[in-house]
Design a protein around this motif. Structure first.
Motif, PDB file in Angstrom:
ATOM      1  N   LYS A  56       1.521  -5.884  -7.666  1.00 43.13           N
ATOM      2  CA  LYS A  56       0.640  -5.631  -6.523  1.00 43.13           C
ATOM      3  C   LYS A  56      -0.655  -6.435  -6.618  1.00 43.13           C
ATOM      4  O   LYS A  56      -1.141  -6.986  -5.629  1.00 43.13           O
ATOM      5  N   TYR A 116      16.301  -1.499  -0.118  1.00 42.83           N
ATOM      6  CA  TYR A 116      15.346  -0.577  -0.737  1.00 42.83           C
ATOM      7  C   TYR A 116      15.267   0.708   0.089  1.00 42.83           C
ATOM      8  O   TYR A 116      15.524   0.702   1.302  1.00 42.83           O
ATOM      9  N   ASP A 117      14.899   1.786  -0.567  1.00 47.41           N
ATOM     10  CA  ASP A 117      14.762   3.070   0.120  1.00 47.41           C
ATOM     11  C   ASP A 117      13.807   2.939   1.308  1.00 47.41           C
ATOM     12  O   ASP A 117      12.701   2.411   1.166  1.00 47.41           O
ATOM     13  N   ASN A 156      17.183  -5.201  -2.696  1.00 45.05           N
ATOM     14  CA  ASN A 156      17.052  -5.313  -4.151  1.00 45.05           C
ATOM     15  C   ASN A 156      18.272  -6.072  -4.663  1.00 45.05           C
ATOM     16  O   ASN A 156      19.349  -5.512  -4.838  1.00 45.05           O
ATOM     17  N   ASP A 182       3.245   0.499  -0.075  1.00 44.23           N
ATOM     18  CA  ASP A 182       4.047   1.038  -1.168  1.00 44.23           C
ATOM     19  C   ASP A 182       5.363   1.643  -0.701  1.00 44.23           C
ATOM     20  O   ASP A 182       6.208   1.996  -1.529  1.00 44.23           O
ATOM     21  N   HIS A 183       5.534   1.770   0.615  1.00 44.88           N
ATOM     22  CA  HIS A 183       6.782   2.305   1.176  1.00 44.88           C
ATOM     23  C   HIS A 183       6.963   1.719   2.576  1.00 44.88           C
ATOM     24  O   HIS A 183       5.975   1.532   3.309  1.00 44.88           O
ATOM     25  N   VAL A 196       4.433  -6.163  -0.052  1.00 46.11           N
ATOM     26  CA  VAL A 196       5.128  -4.927  -0.414  1.00 46.11           C
ATOM     27  C   VAL A 196       5.142  -4.813  -1.937  1.00 46.11           C
ATOM     28  O   VAL A 196       5.381  -5.795  -2.640  1.00 46.11           O
ATOM     29  N   SER A 197       4.882  -3.612  -2.428  1.00 49.43           N
ATOM     30  CA  SER A 197       4.709  -3.428  -3.871  1.00 49.43           C
ATOM     31  C   SER A 197       6.000  -3.116  -4.606  1.00 49.43           C
ATOM     32  O   SER A 197       6.015  -3.057  -5.835  1.00 49.43           O
ATOM     33  N   TRP A 198       7.104  -2.917  -3.864  1.00 45.10           N
ATOM     34  CA  TRP A 198       8.357  -2.502  -4.514  1.00 45.10           C
ATOM     35  C   TRP A 198       9.229  -3.687  -4.940  1.00 45.10           C
ATOM     36  O   TRP A 198      10.327  -3.499  -5.447  1.00 45.10           O
ATOM     37  N   ASP A 210       7.100 -10.004  -0.694  1.00 44.70           N
ATOM     38  CA  ASP A 210       6.780  -9.377  -1.978  1.00 44.70           C
ATOM     39  C   ASP A 210       6.234 -10.330  -3.025  1.00 44.70           C
ATOM     40  O   ASP A 210       5.959  -9.901  -4.148  1.00 44.70           O
ATOM     41  N   THR A 247      12.141  -7.720  -0.795  1.00 44.88           N
ATOM     42  CA  THR A 247      11.438  -7.127   0.345  1.00 44.88           C
ATOM     43  C   THR A 247      12.356  -6.175   1.104  1.00 44.88           C
ATOM     44  O   THR A 247      12.069  -4.990   1.229  1.00 44.88           O
TER      45      THR A 247
END
Length: 216
Positions: A192, A89-90, A16, A205-206, A185-187, A167, A13
């Motif tokens: 998903k 994560y970004d 990573n 998604d972000h 959260v999809s990352w 996540d 979440t």
């Protein structure tokens, strides 16, 4: 939306952590002569704490006579190597900065063992996270609501004033058991579609999309 607190899962979440988790598990497994796992296997195994992660990774699981020593080896190696490849994560640091500027209280509630959570949270997030709680013998791990309730108590907020962001299936169940609205959260580490099936009202998604939700 009258929200004052944001409760975040950690692995998958905010951070990573998958490569470091895989590397440490494979170090432990190979130390006792067992077959290593792939990063794809690790992705599906993590989320329920170190014991469950090893149980799924090690042949015969908890019935294996090397289980406890292998678990100790994993924890020791991971705590010494958990910052090798791990990164936010970004968009996460920008998100946390914005929610703090807006006055939201924040917490991390994780099934990662508590010593690791206490070490890794300030390392990556500094003052962005107000409370960080991991797995310990003192409190039931997720999906039990206990760690979420403890976080809310420390933040001084009621569950009606909080969102839970995560996540995984464990996170969806934790939010449900805690009585919090869940945003998936999809990352992260789960698909998903699984998050929607488990009751996520929203899947983003972000990280920037969370700000837009809070502003509604």
């Amino acid at each position: 939306m009258d929200i004052k607190a944001l409760i975040f899962d950690l692995d998958g979440t905010l951070l990573n952590t998958l490569e470091d988790l895989t590397d440490s598990m494979n170090y432990a497994l190979s130390s006792f002569g067992y077959e290593k796992i792939s990063i794809q296997q690790a992705r599906s195994y993590v989320g329920n704490g170190a014991e469950r992660y090893l149980e799924l990774s090690l042949i015969n699981g908890k019935e294996n006579p090397d289980f406890q020593e292998c678990l100790d080896t994993f924890k020791t190696h991971y705590q010494a190597n958990m910052e090798n490849k791990t990164k936010p994560y970004d968009g996460i640091l920008d998100l946390l900065n914005k929610v703090k500027v807006k006055g939201y209280k924040t917490a991390v509630v994780s099934n990662k063992f508590d010593d690791a959570v206490k070490q890794i949270s300030p390392k990556y997030f500094n003052s962005y996270i107000d409370v960080a709680i991991g797995e310990s013998e003192k409190i039931k791990k997720k999906p039990a609501p206990d760690s979420v309730y403890l976080a809310l108590e420390k933040l001084g907020c009621d569950k009606s004033q909080a969102l839970y962001i995560g996540d995984s299936d464990v996170d969806a169940k934790t939010a449900s058991n805690s009585g919090l609205k869940f945003i998936g959260v999809s990352w992260g580490f789960r698909d998903k579609s699984i998050l929607y099936e488990l009751g996520a009202q929203t899947v983003i998604d972000h990280p920037s999309q969370l700000i837009k939700i809070l502003e509604k």
